[in-house]
Write an enzyme that holds these catalytic residues in place. Structure first.
Site, PDB file in Angstrom:
ATOM      1  N   GLU A   1     -10.283  -7.835   2.073  1.00  0.00           N
ATOM      2  CA  GLU A   1     -10.791  -7.461   3.491  1.00  0.00           C
ATOM      3  C   GLU A   1      -9.937  -7.949   4.701  1.00  0.00           C
ATOM      4  OE1 GLU A   1     -15.067  -7.545   3.631  1.00  0.00           O
ATOM      5  OE2 GLU A   1     -15.123  -5.770   2.389  1.00  0.00           O
TER       6      GLU A   1
ATOM      7  N   ASN B   1     -11.229  -6.525  -4.241  1.00  0.00           N
ATOM      8  CA  ASN B   1     -11.073  -6.136  -2.723  1.00  0.00           C
ATOM      9  C   ASN B   1     -10.541  -7.310  -1.936  1.00  0.00           C
ATOM     10  OD1 ASN B   1     -13.799  -6.794  -3.429  1.00  0.00           O
ATOM     11  ND2 ASN B   1     -14.372  -5.829  -1.546  1.00  0.00           N
TER      12      ASN B   1
ATOM     13  N   GLU C   1      -9.187  -1.741  -6.828  1.00  0.00           N
ATOM     14  CA  GLU C   1      -8.415  -0.659  -7.684  1.00  0.00           C
ATOM     15  C   GLU C   1      -7.066  -0.787  -7.280  1.00  0.00           C
ATOM     16  OE1 GLU C   1     -11.220  -0.084  -6.205  1.00  0.00           O
ATOM     17  OE2 GLU C   1     -12.517   1.437  -6.902  1.00  0.00           O
TER      18      GLU C   1
ATOM     19  N   CYS D   1     -13.308   4.915  -3.794  1.00  0.00           N
ATOM     20  CA  CYS D   1     -13.235   5.736  -2.465  1.00  0.00           C
ATOM     21  C   CYS D   1     -11.977   6.607  -2.519  1.00  0.00           C
ATOM     22  CB  CYS D   1     -12.852   4.759  -1.375  1.00  0.00           C
ATOM     23  SG  CYS D   1     -11.144   4.070  -1.408  1.00  0.00           S
TER      24      CYS D   1
ATOM     25  N   CYS E   1      -8.349   5.432  -3.027  1.00  0.00           N
ATOM     26  CA  CYS E   1      -8.076   4.995  -4.297  1.00  0.00           C
ATOM     27  C   CYS E   1      -7.850   6.055  -5.303  1.00  0.00           C
ATOM     28  CB  CYS E   1      -9.105   3.987  -4.778  1.00  0.00           C
ATOM     29  SG  CYS E   1      -9.037   2.380  -3.985  1.00  0.00           S
TER      30      CYS E   1
END
Ligand SMILES: O=c1ccn([C@H]2C[C@H](O)[C@@H](CO)O2)c(=O)[nH]1
Ligand SMILES: [Zn+2]
Length: 133
Positions: free
Chosen positions: A44, A42, A55, A88, A91
């Protein structure tokens, strides 16, 4: 590359997470049908809406390298969750299109809990246009 190895690749990718806001690190490893592995973490941003999940980072890296939807065998994802990590909604939508509905998805955590599922099981009733049609 077996499932165990791919989960290890996801764990290694997780260490590269850029997650100064949530402090929640996630890693992903995407195995192509021809045996290559793409990694994702990830990433951010201070503008929170721009955060990109592990992902999608892995899937986008593979597409940027020239792979096409349907070229992938397995996506492994790992986070420090109680049970296997749950991708999520954003994704799930990207996984079903770029990974294809039948893509195998291996969800895991640092304790070693594992759930093996598929792109279509992760998003019942998905809006999906076959990109190869
Ligand atoms: O499956 C998941 C769940 C969450 N995140 C990221 C998004 C955000 O950076 C942080 C907290 O939600 O974890 C992922 O990368 N993958
Ligand atoms: Zn996500």
């Amino acid at each position: 590359m077996d499932q165990q190895q791919l989960m290890q690749e996801a764990k290694t990718a997780r260490q590269k997470a850029y997650a100064p806001y949530s402090r929640f690190q996630v890693g992903a490893a995407l195995l192509t049908r021809d045996g290559k592995v793409f990694h994702g973490c990830n990433v951010e941003n201070a503008s929170y809406g721009l955060c990109n999940c592990a992902e999608r980072t892995a899937l986008f890296a593979a597409i940027a390298a020239g792979y096409k939807p349907g070229d992938f065998a397995t996506l492994a994802v790992v986070g420090d969750t109680d049970g296997p990590i749950a991708p999520c909604g954003a994704c799930r939508q990207v996984i079903i299109e770029l990974g294809s509905p039948t893509l195998e998805v291996v969800l895991t955590n640092l304790k070693g809990d594992v759930e093996v599922t598929s792109a279509s099981a992760l998003l019942p009733g998905a809006f999906y246009l076959d990109p190869n049609a």
